[in-house]
Design a protein around this motif. Structure first.
Motif, PDB file in Angstrom:
ATOM      1  N   ALA A 203     -41.790  36.312  40.734  1.00  0.00           N
ATOM      2  CA  ALA A 203     -41.241  35.081  40.161  1.00  0.00           C
ATOM      3  C   ALA A 203     -41.518  33.885  41.072  1.00  0.00           C
TER       4      ALA A 203
ATOM      5  N   GLN B 275     -31.709  29.318  44.227  1.00  0.00           N
ATOM      6  CA  GLN B 275     -31.689  28.566  42.977  1.00  0.00           C
ATOM      7  C   GLN B 275     -31.676  29.491  41.764  1.00  0.00           C
ATOM      8  N   GLN B 276     -32.353  30.635  41.882  1.00  0.00           N
ATOM      9  CA  GLN B 276     -32.383  31.594  40.784  1.00  0.00           C
ATOM     10  C   GLN B 276     -31.200  32.555  40.793  1.00  0.00           C
ATOM     11  N   HIS B 277     -30.230  32.323  41.696  1.00  0.00           N
ATOM     12  CA  HIS B 277     -29.015  33.143  41.801  1.00  0.00           C
ATOM     13  C   HIS B 277     -29.345  34.597  42.144  1.00  0.00           C
TER      14      HIS B 277
ATOM     15  N   SER C 197     -43.685  30.487  40.085  1.00  0.00           N
ATOM     16  CA  SER C 197     -43.190  29.115  40.235  1.00  0.00           C
ATOM     17  C   SER C 197     -44.144  28.277  41.081  1.00  0.00           C
TER      18      SER C 197
ATOM     19  N   ALA D 293     -38.734  39.536  42.531  1.00  0.00           N
ATOM     20  CA  ALA D 293     -38.428  38.213  43.071  1.00  0.00           C
ATOM     21  C   ALA D 293     -39.683  37.545  43.639  1.00  0.00           C
TER      22      ALA D 293
END
Length: 542
Positions: A265, A348-350, A269, A262
């Motif tokens: 990622a 937002q990425q669940h 972003s 996470a």
């Protein structure tokens, strides 16, 4: 053997004895197999010797080194046998006394028999001492410091190359004027190694291949980049971006394994957002901001795994965030901002269902809460930087500009020679809209710093030149500026805040903001707890 009684149960051959089930060959093979055991040395099934507990082959070992001996009659292995033969023919040398093989021509050992052609010591034409010469009539110590060494090294490199580049002489002069003799010779040697390999010798290709791990190769790459970019031979490299990517990767790798994807990622972003901001011409996040955010997430991940026992971001609740923020109370606002951005991205990425930072706040007083100097402390520092020559010129310049003109460390760090106007005795500091006039004391300190800069053989355009930046064109590091005032005992921010507080509380804050190139709201924080006596009623003033 009598007549055949039965067939062998193993091979089917005739058996001549009534009480046997196997023929003679099979019986002998079975008896030999029963006597064999696994050798502890070679691991093969063989008959072990009673005295050694190993097979016959492994029992024959060298008496000196313990290695196996093949032949049964040898007591030493091959290497020890050859060594013993060499030692047997050695005799003490009559000249040096050491054992060796004496030559028939001289009666000495090999070292003493070889002629020595060392020249006798002579007087060095540089230092005048009686020493052996290394070149040009100089001893080794003076030759190592001779300024012509880089040029001689460059001539030798040109002679070795089949097609020397036209900029080689300029590069030799470039490094000889900016570095010491030993460092310049090292750079020329590194350049020769790149020019003599099988790859292209274009400036851009050389610049790409010069970036290798290691401190010395990094310095050579920066020097080569400065030389090529100044002359328009190559484009600047992305070395700063590579270093920033390495720092971010180290921070991501320090996150515990279950929580790392996470964070990786989130970093990707943010890098995409930085690239979009650069292309759009807006204000992208700096590399320092991105690295600080990753450091906060790294600390949170380690805290969750070690202190709270949670290996999934979905298990994090508001109590975990509060416990983490209490570890550094002074950094609560900065850390909470980063955590809000990360958990917003994770939602937002669940990756999570509920944002644990939604109800948290980090309210702080809006006024100025820093420390300032007393009047006696300001007088002491002024005398130190204007009358005491023992203070370093960089310390005096940064301190006097912060004390009298409210200059920040970034403004002094980026100050260049072209920003100084000797005719009007003014300087341009940072983003200030107008040149700053200097008083005689500040101008004297600035001239002292410029005199100190003249002692460095440098083309760096900045006023503050250090040992690490004299060979290039980059400003001094922020770490250097943060420790320049360590000897006086007061940080730069405290000295600058003293001047800003005094100006804002005695003048119009809008005028101060316009003079310093600041936002009007930025100067209002220095008005906290300030009461204007002219606005009080007459009865309250009495």
């Amino acid at each position: 053997m009598g007549k055949k009684q039965r067939d062998c149960v193993t091979c089917g051959a005739p058996v001549g004895y009534l009480d046997r089930q196997h023929c003679c060959l099979c019986r002998r093979r079975m008896m030999e197999q029963a006597a064999k055991e696994t050798c502890p040395s070679c691991g093969k099934a063989r008959v072990l010797q009673e005295d050694t507990g190993r097979c016959i082959v492994c029992s024959r070992v060298c008496e000196q080194c313990g290695h196996p001996v093949r032949a049964a009659g040898n007591r030493l292995c091959r290497d020890c046998r050859r060594k013993a033969e060499r030692l047997a023919v050695q005799q003490p040398c009559p000249r040096c006394g050491r054992p060796g093989r004496l030559r028939e021509e001289t009666g000495w050992c090999g070292s003493c028999s070889r002629p020595r052609q060392k020249q006798p010591p002579r007087l060095c034409r540089e230092c005048g001492q009686l020493r052996r010469h290394a070149g040009l009539g100089l001893c080794s110590a003076c030759w190592q410091k001779h300024p012509s060494r880089p040029f001689i090294r460059g001539e030798h490199l040109r002679d070795r190359l089949a097609d020397p580049p036209g900029w080689l002489d300029d590069f030799v002069a470039h490094v000889a004027a900016r570095h010491c003799v030993a460092r310049a010779c090292s750079f020329i040697t590194d350049l020769g190694r790149l020019l003599q390999d099988e790859h292209s010798n274009s400036p851009q290709a050389l610049l790409d291949r010069s970036r290798r791990p290691g401190r010395s190769m990094g310095t050579f790459a920066r020097t080569l980049e400065d030389f090529f970019t100044l002359r328009g031979l190559a484009l600047p490299t992305d070395q700063a971006e590579r270093l920033a990517a390495g720092r971010r990767k180290r921070r991501v790798d320090a996150v515990p394994e279950p929580l790392r994807p996470a964070v990786a990622a989130f970093d990707a972003s943010r890098m995409r957002a930085q690239d979009r901001a650069r292309r759009a011409g807006t204000r992208p996040r700096s590399d320092l901001t991105l690295e600080a955010a990753l450091a906060t997430l790294r600390d949170l991940g380690v805290f969750l795994v070690d202190q709270r026992g949670k290996n999934d971001w979905a298990l994090v609740d508001v109590h975990d965030i509060e416990a983490f923020l209490t570890t550094l109370p002074r950094a609560r606002k900065r850390r909470l901002t980063v955590l809000r951005q990360f958990f917003g991205f994770a939602r937002q990425q669940h990756l999570i269902l509920i944002d644990p930072t939604r109800g948290l706040t980090a309210k702080e007083p809006g006024g100025f809460r820093g420390r300032t100097l007393t009047l006696d402390q300001q007088r002491e520092l002024f005398r130190r930087w204007t009358s005491d020559n023992h203070a370093h010129p960089h310390e005096a310049l940064l301190g006097i500009l912060a004390l009298l003109h409210g200059a920040s460390s970034a403004e002094v760090r980026m100050l260049q020679i072209t920003d100084i106007d000797p005719r009007t005795q003014t300087v341009r500091l940072g983003k200030r809209p107008h040149p700053v006039p200097l008083d005689p004391a500040t101008w004297t300190v600035l001239q002292r710093c410029l005199a100190h800069r003249e002692g460095w053989p440098t083309d760096n355009p900045h006023v503050m030149v250090t040992k690490g930046t004299k060979a290039g064109r980059t400003p001094a590091s922020t770490a250097y500026l943060s420790h320049v005032l360590d000897d006086c005992g007061y940080p730069p921010r405290m000295i600058r805040s003293t001047r800003l507080v005094d100006l804002v509380n005695t003048m119009d804050p809008k005028l101060v903001a316009a003079a310093f190139g600041m936002d009007p709201e930025a100067t209002l924080i220095y008005l906290a707890d300030h009461i204007d006596p002219g606005r009080l009623p007459d009865q309250q003033r009495n």
